[in-house]
Each structure stands twice: as C-alpha cells, then as structure tokens.
Motif scaffolding. Structure first.
Motif, mmCIF file in Angstrom:
data_model
loop_
_atom_site.group_PDB
_atom_site.id
_atom_site.type_symbol
_atom_site.label_atom_id
_atom_site.label_comp_id
_atom_site.label_asym_id
_atom_site.label_seq_id
_atom_site.Cartn_x
_atom_site.Cartn_y
_atom_site.Cartn_z
ATOM 1 N N ALA A 72 0.826 -1.209 0.000
ATOM 2 C CA ALA A 72 0.000 0.000 0.000
ATOM 3 C C ALA A 72 0.859 1.256 0.000
ATOM 4 O O ALA A 72 0.531 2.252 -0.656
ATOM 5 N N ILE A 73 1.968 1.229 0.723
ATOM 6 C CA ILE A 73 2.873 2.382 0.770
ATOM 7 C C ILE A 73 3.491 2.635 -0.597
ATOM 8 O O ILE A 73 3.594 3.791 -1.043
ATOM 9 N N LEU A 74 3.896 1.583 -1.296
ATOM 10 C CA LEU A 74 4.468 1.760 -2.636
ATOM 11 C C LEU A 74 3.447 2.388 -3.582
ATOM 12 O O LEU A 74 3.794 3.208 -4.443
ATOM 13 N N ARG A 75 2.203 2.017 -3.403
ATOM 14 C CA ARG A 75 1.137 2.585 -4.238
ATOM 15 C C ARG A 75 1.022 4.093 -4.010
ATOM 16 O O ARG A 75 0.899 4.877 -4.953
ATOM 17 N N THR A 76 1.083 4.523 -2.746
ATOM 18 C CA THR A 76 1.045 5.953 -2.445
ATOM 19 C C THR A 76 2.289 6.649 -2.958
ATOM 20 O O THR A 76 2.219 7.749 -3.512
ATOM 21 N N ASP A 111 10.840 9.635 -4.662
ATOM 22 C CA ASP A 111 11.984 9.239 -5.488
ATOM 23 C C ASP A 111 12.532 7.864 -5.123
ATOM 24 O O ASP A 111 13.115 7.183 -5.965
ATOM 25 N N GLY A 112 12.350 7.451 -3.888
ATOM 26 C CA GLY A 112 12.849 6.144 -3.484
ATOM 27 C C GLY A 112 12.402 5.792 -2.083
ATOM 28 O O GLY A 112 12.137 6.662 -1.254
ATOM 29 N N VAL A 113 12.307 4.492 -1.839
ATOM 30 C CA VAL A 113 11.941 3.964 -0.519
ATOM 31 C C VAL A 113 13.132 3.188 0.029
ATOM 32 O O VAL A 113 13.772 2.416 -0.700
ATOM 33 N N ILE A 114 13.419 3.394 1.308
ATOM 34 C CA ILE A 114 14.538 2.725 1.958
ATOM 35 C C ILE A 114 13.987 1.765 3.011
ATOM 36 O O ILE A 114 13.195 2.164 3.862
ATOM 37 N N ILE A 115 14.400 0.505 2.923
ATOM 38 C CA ILE A 115 14.012 -0.490 3.927
ATOM 39 C C ILE A 115 15.273 -1.137 4.483
ATOM 40 O O ILE A 115 16.347 -1.054 3.884
ATOM 41 N N GLY A 116 15.146 -1.772 5.632
ATOM 42 C CA GLY A 116 16.281 -2.454 6.240
ATOM 43 C C GLY A 116 16.462 -3.853 5.655
ATOM 44 O O GLY A 116 15.510 -4.490 5.207
ATOM 45 N N LYS A 117 17.691 -4.332 5.673
ATOM 46 C CA LYS A 117 17.964 -5.686 5.196
ATOM 47 C C LYS A 117 17.539 -6.734 6.212
ATOM 48 O O LYS A 117 17.265 -7.878 5.857
ATOM 49 N N ASN A 118 17.505 -6.356 7.472
ATOM 50 C CA ASN A 118 17.189 -7.300 8.540
ATOM 51 C C ASN A 118 15.865 -6.942 9.205
ATOM 52 O O ASN A 118 15.558 -5.766 9.411
ATOM 53 N N ARG A 119 15.093 -7.964 9.539
ATOM 54 C CA ARG A 119 13.837 -7.793 10.270
ATOM 55 C C ARG A 119 12.883 -6.819 9.585
ATOM 56 O O ARG A 119 12.176 -6.052 10.228
ATOM 57 N N LYS A 148 11.364 2.949 -6.810
ATOM 58 C CA LYS A 148 12.681 2.382 -6.545
ATOM 59 C C LYS A 148 12.847 2.111 -5.047
ATOM 60 O O LYS A 148 12.551 2.977 -4.221
ATOM 61 N N VAL A 149 13.319 0.923 -4.736
ATOM 62 C CA VAL A 149 13.485 0.511 -3.344
ATOM 63 C C VAL A 149 14.950 0.136 -3.096
ATOM 64 O O VAL A 149 15.534 -0.638 -3.859
ATOM 65 N N ALA A 150 15.513 0.687 -2.036
ATOM 66 C CA ALA A 150 16.881 0.369 -1.625
ATOM 67 C C ALA A 150 16.850 -0.354 -0.288
ATOM 68 O O ALA A 150 16.026 -0.040 0.575
ATOM 69 N N ARG A 151 17.733 -1.326 -0.118
ATOM 70 C CA ARG A 151 17.855 -2.027 1.159
ATOM 71 C C ARG A 151 19.191 -1.655 1.787
ATOM 72 O O ARG A 151 20.246 -1.782 1.162
#
Length: 242
Positions: A107-111, A118-126, A146-149
């Motif tokens: 849902a967040i990616l849709r918004t 410009d980009g979404v940042i998520i953690g590699k762990n948990r 675009k998503v970066a880990r």
C-alpha cells in the motif's frame, strides 16, 4: 531469479512494463479478451491449469485465477536513486524502519508512486522485502517505485544529512503537528514499524518529529495510512492550489 506474481492488475502492469515475463498460468475457465490480447502481443507462453496448480505456486491467496513467472524484483543502490533525481525536483525519500507487513509495504508503494516519491529505503534485517504479496497489493506500483535495502538505517540517515537531506520522523515524542512543517526541502520521511514505531538509534538522527492528531478513541494509525497522510501533506506543501 524468477518469482511468481499473481492478480490481474499486478500481472498486467508487468506485461506493460520492462520486466521480463516468462510464463502465464491461467485457470482453464479464465476469460478476459483484453488480457489475453496483451499476453499474445508479447508472445508469452500461456498455460491453462486448475486452481490446485495455482494454489501450489503462490499459496492460499486471492490470485484471481492468474499467475505469472517473472524476473525477480531488483533493489537499487541508494546513491543511484539520489543521483537520478531530476535537478528541478525537490528530493523526497521514505524510510521504513522495521516494517514487517507486506500488505503495508504494498500500500505504501502505491502511495509513493502517486505522489512521486523518489525512493523507498528499507532495512535488510527484520523487514519485509519485495514479495509477491507486496506486488499484488501495490497493484503494479512495485514496478515503478525504486526501493533500496540498507544494513544500517541510522548510518544511512547520517549520510543523507551530509547530502543535504532533512530527516522528519513520524513519532509521538517531542513532536509537532505534521501540518506545521514546510516540506519544501530535500526530505527523508521516516515511518516506524507497526508495533514499536521508530527505533531509538534511527529516532536520534531525525531533525524533527511530527505527529498526526488523533481525536478519536484509538491512539495510532496503520503504517500505510500514516505514510499516505504525511506524503500527501508533503505533496500539498510543494504543489499548493493556486
């Protein structure tokens, strides 16, 4: 690596985009002339199968009778995301600290697609990654956002600040109303996890915290809803009605 995605809108967006689609699996009784025409125009092999076959591929989900085998979703390097932001645009990033629910991420990616994040940042762990469920809920936005880990989110924020970004956290403590901020600056908005909010180290890197007023009986909003409210406030600040 190949990945299975499901749902009509998700598969159609993959067919329309640049992602490699290898095979399409349809229920034997599936009938959608527009979709079939699109599949045929791409010269993709179609397999007519039963529901048991589809369930085995993607699990007990609402697949709408269509599954596709596609190229796996790639993550981007954060520096590449930043370097490709148009020079005439105020940069806008969203960091998700410990988000675990794939429905929230979808849902967040849709918004994010709607308001030109410009980009979404998520953690590699948990943290949840780019799964088929995320793809389904995003209704195709996963192909455009675009998503970066990153391994260390607090260090990532330090580096962003060195690049001129201001960090705005959504948190209850020492916060001001989210409507009071002028968002016309390079921004990274930080949203915490569903159960625990923003972690201590990440919170310490925020330049300011904002809170969404809640005058009802519940005390918190779903992470995807909070993200949508704040991101649209950023959009409103940057694109006011004349």
């Amino acid at each position: 690596m190949r990945q299975y995605i499901y749902g009509k809108n998700t598969v159609m967006e993959s067919l329309r985009g640049q992602k490699q689609v290898y095979d399409i699996y349809l229920l034997k009784a599936y009938n959608d002339p527009k979709l079939i025409k699109l599949i045929n125009s791409k010269n993709i092999q179609v397999h007519y199968v039963d529901k048991k076959f589809l369930d085995k591929k993607v699990g007990n989900v609402v697949h709408q009778g269509i599954v596709a085998s596609v190229e796996g979703y790639d993550y981007y390097e954060l520096d590449d995301i930043i370097d490709n932001i148009p020079s005439d645009k105020q940069p806008l990033l969203l960091m998700l600290d410990g988000l675990e629910d794939p429905h929230n991420l979808g849902a967040i990616l849709r918004t994010c697609d709607a308001v030109e994040v410009d980009g979404v940042i998520i953690g590699k762990n948990r943290s949840v990654g780019l799964t088929p469920t995320v793809a389904k809920v995003s209704t195709g936005a996963i192909d455009y956002v675009k998503v970066a880990r990153e391994t260390n989110l607090s260090r990532t924020l330090e580096n962003l600040k060195k690049k001129g970004f201001w960090i705005v956290g959504c948190d209850l403590n020492e916060s001001q109303d989210y409507r009071k901020i002028d968002y016309n600056m390079p921004l990274c908005i930080v949203i915490g996890s569903e159960g625990f909010g923003i972690s201590r180290l990440v919170k310490s890197k925020c330049d300011m915290n904002v809170v969404l007023p809640m005058n009802g009986h519940v005390t918190s909003l779903n992470a995807s809803v909070a993200s949508a409210v704040i991101l649209y406030q950023v959009y409103n600040s940057r694109h006011p009605l004349s």
